[in-house]
Design an enzyme around this catalytic site. Structure first.
Site, PDB file in Angstrom:
ATOM      1  N   GLY A  50       0.839  -1.195   0.000  1.00 57.04           N
ATOM      2  CA  GLY A  50       0.000   0.000   0.000  1.00 57.04           C
ATOM      3  C   GLY A  50       0.871   1.241   0.000  1.00 57.04           C
ATOM      4  O   GLY A  50       1.953   1.246  -0.598  1.00 57.04           O
ATOM      5  N   CYS A  51       0.426   2.267   0.678  1.00 58.94           N
ATOM      6  CA  CYS A  51       1.172   3.532   0.729  1.00 58.94           C
ATOM      7  C   CYS A  51       2.605   3.309   1.194  1.00 58.94           C
ATOM      8  O   CYS A  51       2.852   2.824   2.301  1.00 58.94           O
ATOM      9  CB  CYS A  51       0.476   4.491   1.681  1.00 58.94           C
ATOM     10  SG  CYS A  51       1.417   5.987   2.042  1.00 58.94           S
ATOM     11  N   PHE A  52       3.571   3.676   0.342  1.00 61.31           N
ATOM     12  CA  PHE A  52       4.960   3.389   0.720  1.00 61.31           C
ATOM     13  C   PHE A  52       5.462   4.245   1.864  1.00 61.31           C
ATOM     14  O   PHE A  52       6.421   3.883   2.546  1.00 61.31           O
ATOM     15  CB  PHE A  52       5.920   3.431  -0.472  1.00 61.31           C
ATOM     16  CG  PHE A  52       5.811   4.593  -1.427  1.00 61.31           C
ATOM     17  CD1 PHE A  52       5.367   5.842  -1.049  1.00 61.31           C
ATOM     18  CD2 PHE A  52       6.199   4.422  -2.761  1.00 61.31           C
ATOM     19  CE1 PHE A  52       5.312   6.909  -1.943  1.00 61.31           C
ATOM     20  CE2 PHE A  52       6.141   5.481  -3.668  1.00 61.31           C
ATOM     21  CZ  PHE A  52       5.699   6.727  -3.248  1.00 61.31           C
TER      22      PHE A  52
ATOM     23  N   TYR B 114      -3.103  11.312   7.827  1.00 69.53           N
ATOM     24  CA  TYR B 114      -3.457  10.423   6.712  1.00 69.53           C
ATOM     25  C   TYR B 114      -3.569   8.984   7.208  1.00 69.53           C
ATOM     26  O   TYR B 114      -4.535   8.282   6.913  1.00 69.53           O
ATOM     27  CB  TYR B 114      -2.413  10.520   5.594  1.00 69.53           C
ATOM     28  CG  TYR B 114      -2.341   9.261   4.759  1.00 69.53           C
ATOM     29  CD1 TYR B 114      -3.335   8.975   3.822  1.00 69.53           C
ATOM     30  CD2 TYR B 114      -1.310   8.329   4.946  1.00 69.53           C
ATOM     31  CE1 TYR B 114      -3.305   7.796   3.095  1.00 69.53           C
ATOM     32  CE2 TYR B 114      -1.271   7.166   4.225  1.00 69.53           C
ATOM     33  CZ  TYR B 114      -2.266   6.896   3.296  1.00 69.53           C
ATOM     34  OH  TYR B 114      -2.233   5.731   2.591  1.00 69.53           O
TER      35      TYR B 114
ATOM     36  N   CYS C  88       3.933   4.559   4.629  1.00 71.48           N
ATOM     37  CA  CYS C  88       3.621   3.768   5.820  1.00 71.48           C
ATOM     38  C   CYS C  88       4.585   2.610   5.981  1.00 71.48           C
ATOM     39  O   CYS C  88       5.060   2.332   7.095  1.00 71.48           O
ATOM     40  CB  CYS C  88       2.190   3.238   5.727  1.00 71.48           C
ATOM     41  SG  CYS C  88       0.916   4.524   5.706  1.00 71.48           S
TER      42      CYS C  88
END
Length: 216
Positions: free
Chosen positions: A35-37, A192, A39
């Site tokens: 997913g979001c890199f 976020y 994170c």
């Protein structure tokens, strides 16, 4: 300069060079998409034995892709990271175990609030040994969950480093304009992550076995 002094300096230089080569030899790379890199980078840079994490793109065919191109979903790339680690301190197997418990391995359509193939999970491997290890770790996760893990094991492809503004986003004190107003990147990241529901979902899925969700 005397001969003895020259020899001493040569020996010192050789020692530093050898030390650097040994240090480099100890390092290994694990490439994953979670997913979001931002994170994944934030999570794994906290692990002892991890020397650094780089955000980037891999899995597609486009050469040197940009964030704008990748985010459109037509390059075949995943948002991914490369985890540089010392196997004498932390093993690839341990990192894979931690990775699977830091993502929603039941979701093939993205991760949390980020949808689409760009944000899907994957483990990238080189060779039969790495593939077998990844499959073993996935089988263990399936046994723990009692459900099928949809995270695929894929052959490694070229990894393209993401733009500089993505690197270390989670801890940057630079200010940016966001939907929350003008805030530091670190603060925008925290909002976020919480708003996306990443850690809430991981706690629901993995409970106390979620290695990073408990810290948020």
């Amino acid at each position: 300069m005397r001969c003895k002094e020259i020899v001493r300096l040569i020996l010192i230089a050789a020692t530093f060079t050898l030390g650097a080569l040994v240090e480099k030899a100890r390092a290994e790379i694990l490439t994953v998409a979670g997913g979001c890199f931002w994170c994944v980078e934030s999570d794994f840079e906290s692990v002892p034995g991890v020397r650094g994490v780089v955000s980037g793109y891999t899995g597609g065919t486009s050469q040197n892709p940009t964030y704008k191109q990748v985010s459109r979903g037509n390059t075949g790339h995943f948002e991914a990271v490369q985890i540089d680690f010392d196997p004498n301190i932390v093993s690839r197997e341990t990192l894979l175990d931690m990775f699977l418990r830091s993502v929603d391995v039941l979701d093939a359509g993205g991760q949390f609030c980020d949808r689409g193939q760009v944000y899907a999970t994957a483990v990238f491997v080189e060779g039969a040994t790495e593939r077998a290890l990844a499959q073993t770790v996935i089988a263990r996760a399936e046994a723990d969950l009692g459900q099928q893990v949809v995270t695929p094991v894929l052959a490694a492809k070229p990894f393209w480093r993401a733009e500089a503004w993505h690197q270390d986003y989670y801890k940057s004190r630079k200010r940016v304009v966001t939907r929350f107003g003008v805030v530091r990147k670190a603060d925008a990241y925290k909002r976020y992550r919480a708003g996306c529901g990443r850690d809430a979902r991981l706690r629901a899925l993995w409970g106390a076995d979620a290695p990073f969700a408990q810290a948020h």
